[in-house]
Scaffold this motif. Structure first.
Motif, mmCIF file in Angstrom:
data_model
loop_
_atom_site.group_PDB
_atom_site.id
_atom_site.type_symbol
_atom_site.label_atom_id
_atom_site.label_comp_id
_atom_site.label_asym_id
_atom_site.label_seq_id
_atom_site.Cartn_x
_atom_site.Cartn_y
_atom_site.Cartn_z
ATOM 1 N N LYS A 26 0.947 5.191 -6.649
ATOM 2 C CA LYS A 26 1.718 4.774 -7.601
ATOM 3 C C LYS A 26 2.946 4.257 -7.188
ATOM 4 C CE LYS A 26 0.264 8.129 -11.219
ATOM 5 N NZ LYS A 26 0.726 9.215 -12.175
ATOM 6 N N ARG A 27 2.916 3.937 -5.626
ATOM 7 C CA ARG A 27 4.119 3.347 -4.855
ATOM 8 C C ARG A 27 5.381 3.971 -4.941
ATOM 9 N NH1 ARG A 27 2.952 -3.219 -5.571
ATOM 10 N NH2 ARG A 27 0.877 -3.355 -4.738
ATOM 11 N N SER A 28 5.131 5.185 -5.212
ATOM 12 C CA SER A 28 6.417 6.152 -4.833
ATOM 13 C C SER A 28 6.445 6.711 -3.394
ATOM 14 C CB SER A 28 6.458 7.246 -5.838
ATOM 15 O OG SER A 28 5.502 8.157 -5.895
ATOM 16 N N PRO A 29 7.674 6.760 -2.902
ATOM 17 C CA PRO A 29 7.676 7.373 -1.360
ATOM 18 C C PRO A 29 7.087 8.700 -1.223
ATOM 19 C CG PRO A 29 9.825 6.495 -1.987
ATOM 20 C CD PRO A 29 8.801 6.476 -3.262
ATOM 21 N N ASN A 79 -3.704 -0.555 8.148
ATOM 22 C CA ASN A 79 -4.794 0.009 7.970
ATOM 23 C C ASN A 79 -5.205 0.375 6.523
ATOM 24 O OD1 ASN A 79 -5.337 -0.250 10.740
ATOM 25 N ND2 ASN A 79 -4.686 1.750 11.183
ATOM 26 N N ASP A 80 -5.006 -0.388 5.470
ATOM 27 C CA ASP A 80 -5.396 -0.220 4.217
ATOM 28 C C ASP A 80 -4.640 0.856 3.697
ATOM 29 O OD1 ASP A 80 -7.501 -2.130 4.141
ATOM 30 O OD2 ASP A 80 -8.813 -0.730 4.955
ATOM 31 N N VAL A 81 -3.397 1.040 4.130
ATOM 32 C CA VAL A 81 -2.385 2.108 3.531
ATOM 33 C C VAL A 81 -1.072 1.263 3.242
ATOM 34 C CG1 VAL A 81 -1.158 4.076 3.910
ATOM 35 C CG2 VAL A 81 -3.661 4.101 4.610
ATOM 36 N N LEU A 82 -0.580 1.344 2.064
ATOM 37 C CA LEU A 82 0.913 0.585 1.625
ATOM 38 C C LEU A 82 2.066 1.662 2.202
ATOM 39 C CD1 LEU A 82 0.293 -0.442 -1.826
ATOM 40 C CD2 LEU A 82 0.492 -1.867 0.165
ATOM 41 N N TYR A 83 3.063 0.795 2.855
ATOM 42 C CA TYR A 83 4.448 1.298 3.322
ATOM 43 C C TYR A 83 5.323 0.366 2.647
ATOM 44 C CZ TYR A 83 1.689 3.873 6.799
ATOM 45 O OH TYR A 83 0.530 4.754 7.277
ATOM 46 N N GLY A 132 -0.858 -2.485 17.567
ATOM 47 C CA GLY A 132 -2.366 -1.966 18.015
ATOM 48 C C GLY A 132 -3.177 -1.614 16.357
ATOM 49 N N HIS A 133 -2.376 -1.650 15.125
ATOM 50 C CA HIS A 133 -3.206 -1.483 14.053
ATOM 51 C C HIS A 133 -3.105 -2.854 13.147
ATOM 52 C CE1 HIS A 133 -2.796 2.811 14.366
ATOM 53 N NE2 HIS A 133 -1.611 2.663 15.011
ATOM 54 N N SER A 134 -4.026 -2.968 12.303
ATOM 55 C CA SER A 134 -4.317 -4.100 11.428
ATOM 56 C C SER A 134 -3.248 -4.141 10.485
ATOM 57 C CB SER A 134 -5.796 -4.003 10.881
ATOM 58 O OG SER A 134 -5.771 -4.910 9.892
ATOM 59 N N TRP A 135 -2.463 -5.025 10.119
ATOM 60 C CA TRP A 135 -1.255 -4.882 9.433
ATOM 61 C C TRP A 135 -0.852 -6.181 8.556
ATOM 62 C CZ3 TRP A 135 3.505 -7.508 9.740
ATOM 63 C CH2 TRP A 135 3.635 -7.901 11.061
ATOM 64 N N ARG A 136 -0.519 -6.420 7.609
ATOM 65 C CA ARG A 136 0.007 -7.565 6.781
ATOM 66 C C ARG A 136 1.148 -7.248 5.994
ATOM 67 N NH1 ARG A 136 -1.529 -8.824 1.730
ATOM 68 N NH2 ARG A 136 -2.809 -7.180 0.809
ATOM 69 N N ILE A 137 1.768 -8.196 5.566
ATOM 70 C CA ILE A 137 3.009 -8.206 4.706
ATOM 71 C C ILE A 137 2.345 -8.466 3.153
ATOM 72 C CG2 ILE A 137 5.102 -9.144 3.822
ATOM 73 C CD1 ILE A 137 5.679 -9.988 6.576
ATOM 74 N N ALA A 138 2.509 -7.242 2.283
ATOM 75 C CA ALA A 138 1.561 -7.286 1.240
ATOM 76 C C ALA A 138 2.607 -7.943 0.192
ATOM 77 C CB ALA A 138 1.258 -5.720 0.840
ATOM 78 N N ASP A 139 3.874 -7.844 0.045
ATOM 79 C CA ASP A 139 4.635 -8.194 -1.126
ATOM 80 C C ASP A 139 6.122 -8.070 -0.436
ATOM 81 O OD1 ASP A 139 5.598 -9.069 -3.478
ATOM 82 O OD2 ASP A 139 5.060 -7.215 -4.622
ATOM 83 N N CYS A 140 6.786 -9.075 -0.950
ATOM 84 C CA CYS A 140 8.108 -9.421 -0.413
ATOM 85 C C CYS A 140 9.234 -8.996 -1.668
ATOM 86 C CB CYS A 140 8.717 -10.397 0.048
ATOM 87 S SG CYS A 140 7.834 -10.721 1.852
ATOM 88 N N THR A 141 8.758 -8.813 -2.954
ATOM 89 C CA THR A 141 9.503 -8.845 -4.045
ATOM 90 C C THR A 141 9.610 -7.318 -4.672
ATOM 91 O OG1 THR A 141 7.509 -9.347 -5.554
ATOM 92 C CG2 THR A 141 9.110 -11.182 -4.635
ATOM 93 N N THR A 142 9.245 -6.277 -3.994
ATOM 94 C CA THR A 142 9.219 -5.006 -4.503
ATOM 95 C C THR A 142 10.842 -4.420 -4.534
ATOM 96 O OG1 THR A 142 8.570 -3.892 -2.774
ATOM 97 C CG2 THR A 142 7.089 -4.516 -4.227
#
Length: 90
Positions: free
Chosen positions: A58-61, A37-41, A80-90
């Motif tokens: 800033k991509r800190s937890p 849902n447009d939020v990074l995890y 039930g939420h819209s999700w995608r894999i944004a990156d696999c190299t972090t």
């Protein structure tokens, strides 16, 4: 009498869980970025546990939760939420 066994629900979407397992296994750092849902995890493996972290801009937890299985992560946070894999190299 209490039952000491841990019971987990079956995955609500087995293919999605398999996709997450594959991406996490193929990531060199054993962590992947997810956009829900447009939020990074960030989902990462820490020994026997999986950490699921809400990230700041800033991509800190900002907030981290531990899960025993990827199925639990999917069932509780992603189903039930819209999700995608944004990156696999972090």
């Amino acid at each position: 009498m209490q039952d000491d066994k841990l019971w987990t629900l079956p995955p609500l979407d087995g293919m999605a869980v398999k996709t997450l397992e594959t991406a996490l296994g193929n990531s060199p750092s054993k962590a992947i970025l997810l956009e829900i849902n447009d939020v990074l995890y960030r989902l990462s493996r820490e020994g026997r546990w999986f950490t699921f972290s809400l990230l700041t801009k800033k991509r800190s937890p900002k907030h981290t939760t531990l899960f025993a299985t990827i199925t639990e992560v999917y069932n509780q946070a992603m189903h039930g939420h819209s999700w995608r894999i944004a990156d696999c190299t972090t």
